[in-house]
Structure formats: structure tokens, C-alpha cells
Enzyme design. Structure first.
Site, PDB file in Angstrom:
ATOM      1  N   ASP A   6     -55.859 -87.901  16.481  1.00 44.70           N
ATOM      2  CA  ASP A   6     -55.720 -88.777  15.323  1.00 44.70           C
ATOM      3  C   ASP A   6     -56.396 -90.147  15.417  1.00 44.70           C
ATOM      4  OD1 ASP A   6     -54.037 -86.622  15.316  1.00 44.70           O
ATOM      5  OD2 ASP A   6     -52.276 -87.710  14.638  1.00 44.70           O
ATOM      6  N   GLU A  65     -45.111 -85.224  25.356  1.00 45.46           N
ATOM      7  CA  GLU A  65     -46.224 -84.999  24.432  1.00 45.46           C
ATOM      8  C   GLU A  65     -47.547 -85.366  25.108  1.00 45.46           C
ATOM      9  OE1 GLU A  65     -45.840 -87.326  20.881  1.00 45.46           O
ATOM     10  OE2 GLU A  65     -47.409 -86.229  19.809  1.00 45.46           O
TER      11      GLU A  65
END
Ligand code: 9WN
Length: 422
Positions: free
Chosen positions: A163, A387
Site C-alpha cells: 500500500d 502481520e
């Protein structure tokens, strides 16, 4: 002997997959990401296949149930409403059979489908017959709408799955997010904002979603009107690899794979247009401005995964791995834009390491592949199923009990991974 009080790493990883299972699909982690994400599900299928091949196919089939008429497979499927994530289905206005986002994500599903198939061909054949035409149509959608000189472009930073990487800084600066309006982010209530994209980024992310929605996600209109169009190593290398895997699956089914073979040639030529000679590395290229991003990222090193053994990349890899203890960082630690905690601007991601490691091994760089497997396994064992991780200290960052990190453990780093998983 297993101590009943302390679950093994394998048991913990399987428990994460089961705990994130919402019935037919898994969420990346509960709370922060309450829906089905595209490439996360492909990794989940890999993890499931190590103990439940049938469940692995269900994951992939549920993902493909969201395929649009034009062939696109969305990056998020909003199977059930959940107020914990922004932007949700009402903001996106996807036009497919399941409420969804309007963009795609790195097409790794065919590659993991091949891995699952190879692990148990007999149990997999029926599912493979069903999904083959869907995967083919999805790949063809990229070929029809997303190529620039054979390299695959993204139309939104979320599409590459990386992102806020510095790779898009130039293209993002070209967007004036006028009229984006007020909105409330939900991600920063789940995770330390210092580990997430900034408001500057989010304004542009949302502005691009609003643009796509206004154009009813029409491919031709977006091609003309979207200022954000970047030829991206993640997409180019993963699609090239996925086409190779799809061709192999097609041959196993006795299908005609002529068009897939032609696509492979086009993508091979496209990959070479991402070689930045000044950087001596594969790089992202802003199609609108013609400028290089000038970024050595973890996606740069997906060349081996795509079957391309460029000698210059070995030198880059050795340089990068020598300057941080827990490679592969998502951005070059020697760059002034490196931030070890902020998402795709520095942290190390287990899934990217797995793809890089699989590629290194297949291209014969076995020592490097094994070293990366070891450090990634160490990261997960010592810091949890996070993550992502700080590449300098190994510290866990972002969400916890993460599906794809558990899958990477089961499929790639676990000493007891089944034969054929990696
Ligand atoms: C937006 C789910 C996804 C990953 C992406 C990662 C992150 C979403 C977000 O989480 O992106 O798609 O809201 O931050 O960047 O790669 O698929 O794990």
C-alpha cells in the site's frame, strides 16, 4: 513428545487458520481485516493444504465466487457487513456477484492452486477443472487492461498489496485529493498509527476509490482517466509466475494453453522494461510521468519467483541482506525513505520472503534460499505470527494472529512441512 500445555508452532499456526476461518473463507486477522482478501486467501489455501486439502480448495473457490463479468477477481470480498473496516462495500460500490472492492490484487492464486494440486492430484482434480477457466479469465483481464509494454500496471496502491511503499511516492504526489470529504479511518483504532499509512496516503487512496466508483469501475474509462498508473514488479512477476503455473495446470487437464504461452512471452518482455539501469535493479515505473520510482523493494526480488535469474539481482540481494538482520525489508535500509516500522516502507513480510525464497531455490541459489527460510522461521518463532516485522530488530508489527504468516510457517518454514508444500 509434545507438551500438552505448550502447543507446538505447527499447532499454533493451524489454530490461527481455524480461528480466522469464517466458513468457506478466512479473514487475514480478526478486527483489523474482517473480510476475505484476495492474495491472503491464496496463502491461506497453501497453509490449509498442509493438513486439509479439501478446505484449501474451498478457500480458492470462495475467492473466485466473487469474480466479475469482465474476469477481474476483487481484492476484497465483503461477504458479511462489518463496521470495523473502512472503506467498506458502500464506499467501493463493486459491480460483481458478491459485494466487493473494485480493484484486484497480486494474482498468486493459480500458483498456490498448483502447489495444492501437486500435494494431492487425485483429491484436487474436480476443483481444478472448475477453477481453471476462472483463473484463465482473470489472468486474461490483466493482459487486456493492465499492460504497459508488457509490464503489469496497478491503478491503486492497494492493488499491488504494498500500500504505502515509496515506489508510489511520485505517482501519489501527482494526485490532488480534492473533494474527498470527511471519513473515519478504522485501521488506526486497531494498530499503532506509526505502523500504518498516513492521512496524506489515505486521502489519495479514498480519492482513487471515489474516482473508480464514479466511472462504475469501467476498465476503458479508468485507463483514460485514472492519473495513477504504475508498472509494478509485484504484479508483473506474480502474473508471469501465475501464467507459468496455470499453463502447467492446463496441460495436466489436457487443455489448450496456447494463449497462456503467448502471454508468458509478452510478460517476460514486459518484466525487462522494469529493469532500471541506473539503480541496477528491477523497479516500479510511473506510466503517466515516465519516471522510475528509484526503489529497491522486496518486490524487486520476485524476479526469481517469476523464473528470471538476473545476475544483477544477486548483487542487490547480497547488499540488502548484509545491512539488516531480518531481511527482506520492503524498502532499502540505506534509503532516507526507509522506516522500519511503517508497513511497506521498511518492514519485513513473511509472505514476500516465502515468494522470494521459493524463487531463489528454484533458480539454484539454494544457500540464499535456505538462509532466508531460517531467518524467517526464527522471526516467526521468536516474535509471533505477526502481520510484519521490523527488519532491524525483528520486533512484531501490525496485526497479530495473522493468517498468511501462519500459512508461511506451515508451508515453508516449519521443519515438519509436508513434502511438496515447498
Ligand atoms: C488494503 C490484508 C491486506 C493485504 C495487503 C496489506 C493490507 C489493506 C489495508 O492488508 O492492505 O488492502 O487496509 O491496509 O497491505 O497486502 O492483502 O492482509
Amino acid at each position: 513428545m509434545t507438551n500438552q500445555m505448550t502447543p507446538t508452532m505447527d499447532e499454533q499456526a493451524r489454530a490461527i487458520l481455524r480461528g480466522n476461518d469464517r466458513g468457506g473463507y478466512t479473514v487475514p486477522t480478526s478486527g483489523l481485516y474482517p473480510y476475505q482478501w484476495n492474495w491472503d486467501s491464496a496463502f491461506a489455501a497453501w497453509g490449509f493444504a498442509t493438513f486439509d486439502v479439501a478446505r484449501a480448495w474451498v478457500e480458492i473457490e470462495t475467492l473466485l465466487s466473487g469474480q466479475w463479468d469482465n474476469g477481474m477477481v476483487p481484492h476484497i470480498l465483503f461477504h458479511r457487513p462489518d463496521p470495523g473496516y473502512f472503506p467498506g462495500p458502500d464506499v467501493w460500490g463493486g459491480v460483481g456477484p458478491v459485494p466487493s472492492s473494485g480493484i484486484s490484487q497480486p494474482p498468486v492464486a493459480a500458483s498456490f492452486a498448483r502447489r495444492v494440486y501437486d500435494m494431492d492430484p487425485d483429491a484436487s482434480r474436480e476443483a481444478l477443472v472448475r477453477i481453471f477457466p476462472k483463473l484463465k479469465a482473470w489472468h486474461q483481464w490483466f493482459m487486456d487492461w493492465r499492460l504497459d509494454q508488457g509490464a503489469v500496471c496497478i491503478t491503486h496502491p492497494w492493488e499491488a498489496g504494498r500500500d504505502n511503499t515509496p515506489d508510489w511516492d511520485g505517482a501519489m504526489a501527482g494526485i490532488d485529493p480534492v473533494g474527498v470529504g470527511d471519513y473515519t479511518r478504522r485501521d488506526t483504532s486497531h494498530v499503532d498509527p506509526a505502523m500504518r499509512p498516513t492521512k496524506y496516503d489515505y486521502d489519495r487512496y479514498i480519492w482513487l476509490v471515489q474516482l473508480g466508483r464514479r466511472l462504475n469501475w469501467g476498465d476503458a474509462a479508468l485507463l483514460k482517466q485514472n492519473p495513477f498508473r504504475v508498472a509494478d514488479p509485484t504484479m508483473t512477476f506474480t502474473l508471469l509466475r501465475a501464467q507459468r503455473d496455470l499453463a502447467a495446470l492446463g496441460r495436466a487437464l489436457g487443455e489448450d494453453v496456447g494463449s497462456i504461452d503467448a502471454a508468458i512471452q509478452e510478460l517476460e518482455a514486459g518484466a525487462e522494461t522494469l529493469w532500471n539501469p541506473d539503480l541496477a535493479c528491477y523497479d516500479a515505473r510511473d506510466v503517466r510521468s515516465g519516471k522510475w520510482a528509484g526503489c529497491v523493494s522486496n518486490a524487486s526480488f520476485l524476479n526469481w519467483y517469476a523464473g528470471i535469474d538476473h545476475p544483477g539481482m544477486v548483487a542487490q540481494y547480497d547488499r540488502i541482506t548484509s545491512i539488516c538482520k531480518y531481511p527482506v525489508p520492503s524498502h532499502d535500509p540505506s534509503s532516507d525513505r526507509f522506516d522500519p516500522k511503517r508497513y511497506w516502507r521498511g518492514p519485513t513480510w513473511g509472505i514476500m520472503n516465502a515468494l522470494i525464497g521459493l524463487g531463489l531455490e528454484e533458480c539454484g541459489h539454494t544457500d540464499r534460499a535456505e538462509a532466508l527460510r531460517q531467518t524467517t522461521g526464527e522471526l516467526i518463532r521468536d516474535h509471533g505470527f505477526a502481520e510484519y516485522f521490523d527488519p532491524l530488530t525483528g520486533r512484531a508489527a501490525g496485526g497479530g494472529t495473522f493468517t498468511w504468516t501462519a500459512a508461511v510457517w506451515l508451508g515453508w518454514t516449519s521443519p515438519s512441512r509436508p513434502k511438496g508444500a515447498s
